[in-house]
Design a protein around this motif. Sequence first.
Motif, short mmCIF file in Angstrom:
data_model
loop_
_atom_site.label_atom_id
_atom_site.label_comp_id
_atom_site.label_asym_id
_atom_site.label_seq_id
_atom_site.Cartn_x
_atom_site.Cartn_y
_atom_site.Cartn_z
N ALA A 41 0.90 -1.26 -0.16
CA ALA A 41 0.10 0.24 0.19
C ALA A 41 0.89 1.30 -0.03
N ASP A 44 1.61 2.91 3.59
CA ASP A 44 2.31 1.89 4.33
C ASP A 44 3.95 2.18 3.86
N LYS A 106 3.23 -2.90 7.44
CA LYS A 106 2.09 -3.82 7.22
C LYS A 106 2.10 -4.50 6.20
N SER A 107 2.41 -3.94 4.95
CA SER A 107 2.67 -4.51 3.57
C SER A 107 3.84 -4.28 3.12
N ASP A 136 -0.96 2.40 -4.74
CA ASP A 136 -2.21 3.00 -4.26
C ASP A 136 -2.33 2.49 -2.88
N ASP A 137 -3.44 3.19 -2.17
CA ASP A 137 -4.03 2.69 -1.13
C ASP A 137 -5.14 1.94 -1.22
N PRO A 138 -5.45 0.50 -1.04
CA PRO A 138 -6.60 0.04 -1.39
C PRO A 138 -7.74 0.02 -0.31
N ASP A 139 -7.26 0.50 0.61
CA ASP A 139 -8.36 0.90 1.83
C ASP A 139 -8.36 2.30 2.22
N PRO A 140 -9.09 2.89 2.68
CA PRO A 140 -9.13 4.01 3.13
C PRO A 140 -8.22 4.58 4.06
N VAL A 141 -7.31 5.54 4.19
CA VAL A 141 -6.34 5.74 5.31
C VAL A 141 -6.90 6.53 6.35
#
Length: 238
Positions: A41, A44, A106-107, A136-141
Amino acid sequence: MSTDPASAADSPFRPDPAARDRAPQFVLPLVVRIERAAPPARTDALETAARAVLTMLADPRSVGEGEWARAMRDWQDGRIRKVVRRARGAEWRRAEALPGITVTGKSAEVRVFPPVPLDGWPKDLARLQVSGTDLDDPDPVPPADPGLPTLWLNPGLAMSAGKAMAQAGHGAQLAWLALSPEARATWRATDFPLAVRTAAPAHWPSLTTGTLPEVRDAGFTEIAPGSCTVVADHPALR
């Protein structure tokens, strides 16, 4: 990628920018692992790169009579350049075999290496690509914890992930230099927790009109010289 660091009483930097330009130029290499099937991400990766820079600065091998100390001093005598390259598969395994430190998020996995001359990269790092680090950030930050050291990105600048990783590293380094020895020890003992976030446009002016360390880019890549890319907000500096 480089920055003109803010002045500090114990800063290792030459105070005169012209003197830094005349000094031999070194670069701090960082390599981010980007596997096709599982890229990290973006946020991260930025946070892990910043922690990698701090880990290198605080490592016993980087100070005093440590084996990397001379390279670290030479690097900080000139412009503080950092370059982020990407690796996968066998490329990453070859990079891991070179002297350095791998920091895991984390990733994301980022390996930081002792500084090298600007034109003297080890061949296994020199062959790695700089481009292709768009992430990209797959989930909202989530919002940053107010008590956490935060590296605020300029909301008006578009940067590739690789460029932003280097700028986050610059910001972390300036925060480290501005801290007292006691604050540095506390941060190091907790494994350098931090956040990297893009500032809200309405919040950005207040960040840049205070006393917090600011990264001013030299303009070698992507953005105009003198642009403020990052403001480093550490609770101990408020």
